[in-house]
Design a protein around this motif. Sequence first.
Motif, PDB file in Angstrom:
ATOM      1  N   ALA A 156       1.083  -0.849   0.033  1.00 15.80           N
ATOM      2  CA  ALA A 156       0.024   0.039   0.131  1.00 15.80           C
ATOM      3  C   ALA A 156       0.429   1.041  -0.177  1.00 15.80           C
ATOM      4  O   ALA A 156       0.365   2.445  -0.444  1.00 15.80           O
ATOM      5  CB  ALA A 156      -0.968  -0.179   2.070  1.00 15.80           C
ATOM      6  N   LEU A 157       1.650   1.293   0.686  1.00 15.53           N
ATOM      7  CA  LEU A 157       2.896   2.132   0.816  1.00 15.53           C
ATOM      8  C   LEU A 157       3.601   2.317  -0.863  1.00 15.53           C
ATOM      9  O   LEU A 157       3.260   3.655  -0.773  1.00 15.53           O
ATOM     10  CB  LEU A 157       3.788   2.285   1.491  1.00 15.53           C
ATOM     11  N   SER A 209       7.331  -3.689  12.409  1.00 20.49           N
ATOM     12  CA  SER A 209       7.806  -3.999  15.255  1.00 20.49           C
ATOM     13  C   SER A 209       6.907  -5.279  14.667  1.00 20.49           C
ATOM     14  O   SER A 209       7.112  -6.481  15.565  1.00 20.49           O
ATOM     15  CB  SER A 209       7.576  -3.052  15.750  1.00 20.49           C
ATOM     16  N   ARG A 210       5.805  -5.690  14.540  1.00 17.18           N
ATOM     17  CA  ARG A 210       5.162  -6.743  14.290  1.00 17.18           C
ATOM     18  C   ARG A 210       5.865  -8.115  14.363  1.00 17.18           C
ATOM     19  O   ARG A 210       5.067  -9.625  14.578  1.00 17.18           O
ATOM     20  CB  ARG A 210       3.520  -6.884  14.120  1.00 17.18           C
ATOM     21  N   TRP A 211       6.777  -8.058  13.340  1.00 19.86           N
ATOM     22  CA  TRP A 211       7.404  -9.077  12.935  1.00 19.86           C
ATOM     23  C   TRP A 211       8.700  -9.389  14.251  1.00 19.86           C
ATOM     24  O   TRP A 211       8.952 -10.594  13.892  1.00 19.86           O
ATOM     25  CB  TRP A 211       8.619  -8.996  11.452  1.00 19.86           C
ATOM     26  N   GLU A 245       2.873   4.700  11.423  1.00 16.51           N
ATOM     27  CA  GLU A 245       2.720   3.577  11.212  1.00 16.51           C
ATOM     28  C   GLU A 245       3.257   2.438  10.338  1.00 16.51           C
ATOM     29  O   GLU A 245       2.789   1.005  10.782  1.00 16.51           O
ATOM     30  CB  GLU A 245       1.055   3.581  10.652  1.00 16.51           C
ATOM     31  N   PHE A 246       3.943   2.880   9.493  1.00 15.60           N
ATOM     32  CA  PHE A 246       4.663   1.570   8.205  1.00 15.60           C
ATOM     33  C   PHE A 246       5.265   0.999   9.643  1.00 15.60           C
ATOM     34  O   PHE A 246       5.606   0.006   9.569  1.00 15.60           O
ATOM     35  CB  PHE A 246       5.043   2.043   7.304  1.00 15.60           C
ATOM     36  N   ASP A 247       5.476   1.597  10.276  1.00 17.29           N
ATOM     37  CA  ASP A 247       7.134   1.234  11.379  1.00 17.29           C
ATOM     38  C   ASP A 247       6.148   0.327  12.225  1.00 17.29           C
ATOM     39  O   ASP A 247       7.321  -1.153  12.783  1.00 17.29           O
ATOM     40  CB  ASP A 247       7.610   2.240  11.771  1.00 17.29           C
ATOM     41  N   ALA A 290       4.973  11.572   7.667  1.00 17.18           N
ATOM     42  CA  ALA A 290       5.511  10.854   9.397  1.00 17.18           C
ATOM     43  C   ALA A 290       4.460   9.738  10.102  1.00 17.18           C
ATOM     44  O   ALA A 290       4.757   9.140  11.072  1.00 17.18           O
ATOM     45  CB  ALA A 290       5.762  12.163  10.995  1.00 17.18           C
ATOM     46  N   ALA A 291       3.498  10.394  10.050  1.00 14.16           N
ATOM     47  CA  ALA A 291       2.295   9.365  10.474  1.00 14.16           C
ATOM     48  C   ALA A 291       2.114   8.270   9.970  1.00 14.16           C
ATOM     49  O   ALA A 291       1.711   7.491  10.473  1.00 14.16           O
ATOM     50  CB  ALA A 291       0.621  10.412  10.762  1.00 14.16           C
ATOM     51  N   ARG A 292       2.318   8.299   8.100  1.00  8.89           N
ATOM     52  CA  ARG A 292       2.074   7.194   7.800  1.00  8.89           C
ATOM     53  C   ARG A 292       4.060   6.021   7.731  1.00  8.89           C
ATOM     54  O   ARG A 292       3.407   5.199   7.952  1.00  8.89           O
ATOM     55  CB  ARG A 292       2.730   7.610   6.361  1.00  8.89           C
ATOM     56  N   ARG A 293       4.704   7.089   8.020  1.00 11.09           N
ATOM     57  CA  ARG A 293       5.830   5.959   8.552  1.00 11.09           C
ATOM     58  C   ARG A 293       5.327   5.459   9.495  1.00 11.09           C
ATOM     59  O   ARG A 293       6.481   4.529  10.570  1.00 11.09           O
ATOM     60  CB  ARG A 293       7.474   7.312   8.140  1.00 11.09           C
TER      61      ARG A 293
END
Length: 122
Positions: A14-15, A52-54, A46-48, A41-44
Amino acid sequence: MNRFHALAPLALAALMAGCATPTANPPATPAPVSVLKDKDAARRAEFDTALSRWHGASLAELTAKLGKPTTVTRRGDGSTVYAFTRAAPTDPGTGQSRFACTVSYVVDDKTQRVQSHGMAGC
């Protein structure tokens, strides 16, 4: 596999789609730079969070979902960095990629589990 692990590849897709898709009718008045920086910054962030769930997942789960890494770099501390790069199609005029995102995962060599991640160009 944790259901959140499935979100990271979707978030990456999506990004990339959002950054690589041209706007047919751009707005007449561009948004102020500060607004764009806040949204980026908000998009980054959220992606970060999705990436991190990995943490704690096995290398086998990671590569099953993301495919073969672009690069693999062994480090001297007993870990290996697996980097996955996705790029938008190249600009026919310049031959250069319009967008590239690299997500790197640090994997412990003994446990074969993801310890951390990083991203560049995303």
